[in-house]
Design a protein around this motif. Structure first.
Motif, PDB file in Angstrom:
ATOM      1  N   VAL A 176      -3.230  -1.544   1.583  1.00 35.78           N
ATOM      2  CA  VAL A 176      -3.462  -1.987   0.204  1.00 35.78           C
ATOM      3  C   VAL A 176      -4.861  -1.577  -0.270  1.00 35.78           C
ATOM      4  O   VAL A 176      -5.083  -1.382  -1.460  1.00 35.78           O
ATOM      5  N   GLN A 177      -5.797  -1.422   0.677  1.00 39.86           N
ATOM      6  CA  GLN A 177      -7.146  -0.973   0.301  1.00 39.86           C
ATOM      7  C   GLN A 177      -7.125   0.486  -0.200  1.00 39.86           C
ATOM      8  O   GLN A 177      -8.074   0.942  -0.830  1.00 39.86           O
ATOM      9  N   GLU A 178      -6.062   1.174   0.091  1.00 37.77           N
ATOM     10  CA  GLU A 178      -5.971   2.584  -0.306  1.00 37.77           C
ATOM     11  C   GLU A 178      -5.160   2.763  -1.598  1.00 37.77           C
ATOM     12  O   GLU A 178      -4.824   3.879  -1.977  1.00 37.77           O
ATOM     13  N   MET A 179      -4.839   1.658  -2.216  1.00 33.34           N
ATOM     14  CA  MET A 179      -4.002   1.695  -3.415  1.00 33.34           C
ATOM     15  C   MET A 179      -4.626   2.535  -4.537  1.00 33.34           C
ATOM     16  O   MET A 179      -3.961   3.401  -5.121  1.00 33.34           O
ATOM     17  N   GLY A 180      -5.903   2.289  -4.847  1.00 33.31           N
ATOM     18  CA  GLY A 180      -6.550   2.959  -5.983  1.00 33.31           C
ATOM     19  C   GLY A 180      -6.495   4.482  -5.882  1.00 33.31           C
ATOM     20  O   GLY A 180      -5.948   5.151  -6.774  1.00 33.31           O
TER      21      GLY A 180
END
Ligand SMILES: [Mg+2]
Length: 294
Positions: A176-180
């Motif tokens: 989820v930290q890699e979403m952006g």
């Protein structure tokens, strides 16, 4: 992704096996020693990835396979959608009297991202050149660049699905930290629904079963696409001693119809599950153990 390190070893070992069959017989101990030395050297750097990465980047067969799979995916999607529409409940009937009640959810397609839609093989190539094992920091730097290219036919397929009114969802084990940066990358490439609503990334578990179930609360998934069988069913998360072959044989009528599988020789559950047979061994011992499976 640490699995990436060992991936090409399998292919190298296949090559070794081929050479053994076609070359003149050699004295057993020296052949064993040669293989052992080769494996020792290979285990110390990232050369394992060379052939798999080269195949992924440079073989026209790979491009053809992606086009073939996404073409098949389009046909299957349209046919599945037509069948799903025929099952839609008759709106005038109350649910209690409608034999098709509950089956009238809107249609969705679920796609994996890495090596299904986005090509991360430059990262693998970088690992080889730098002789670096996979680690999350390097991977995150690659993801943050948001410069992965799309795989052949991938963007077009998601736009086609969207044009049919099928909801496009991405279920990936990017975190989820890699979403952006993932959204930035995919939106720039033109993928349909490249937004946080349609992207279900990894929070705590790599299993995608729960995330698919979450989608199924509101949608009927009519097609699943991925480079890893675990992208399409929890059945394939553990392969067992037969490598999952029986499960695939059981589902054989679903492939090309409900499941579309893309080729990935670089990493995947196929390898990580295989390596479970070698737990507790050194890298060299693992490879030698795998050699025994030929
Ligand atoms: Mg993948």
């Amino acid at each position: 992704m640490k699995k990436l390190i060992i991936v090409t070893a399998i292919i190298m070992l296949v090559s070794c096996a081929t050479v053994k069959q076609s070359a003149p017989p050699v004295e057993e101990t020296s052949a064993g020693a040669a293989i052992s030395n080769a494996l020792t050297e290979a285990a110390e750097d990232q050369d394992y990835l060379i052939l798999a990465t080269l195949w992924f980047q440079k073989s026209a067969e790979m491009r053809a396979l992606y086009y073939q799979c996404f073409r098949n995916a389009e046909t299957a999607l349209a046919e599945n959608l037509a069948m799903q529409i025929r099952k839609m409940p008759i709106m005038d009937l109350p649910a209690s009297e409608n034999p098709m009640s509950g089956q009238g959810k809107p249609a969705a397609v679920v796609l994996d991202i890495d090596e299904t839609l986005l090509d991360n093989s430059p990262f693998q190539g970088w690992q080889v050149l730098e002789k670096k094992e996979f680690n999350n920091d390097d991977w995150f730097r690659w993801v943050e660049l948001a410069q992965a290219k799309s795989l052949p036919g991938a963007v077009e397929f998601t736009r086609y699905a969207d044009s049919l009114g099928v909801e496009v969802f991405y279920v990936s084990n990017r975190t989820v930290q890699e979403m952006g940066p993932t959204i930035k990358n995919m939106a720039a490439l033109g993928f349909a629904n490249a937004d946080s609503t349609h992207m279900l990334l990894k929070e705590t578990t790599s299993s995608k079963v729960e995330r698919r179930a979450q989608i199924e609360k509101e949608y009927e998934i009519i097609l699943l696409v991925g480079d890893n069988l675990a992208d399409i069913s929890g059945v394939y998360e553990k392969r067992g001693s037969d490598y999952g072959f029986d499960a695939v044989d059981t589902d054989r009528l679903l492939f090309g119809i409900r499941y579309i599988v893309l080729p990935n020789p670089m990493y995947g559950n196929w390898l990580s599950e295989l390596l479970k047979m070698t737990e507790g061994r050194t890298e060299k011992e693992k490879l030698l153990k795998l050699l025994e499976t030929f």
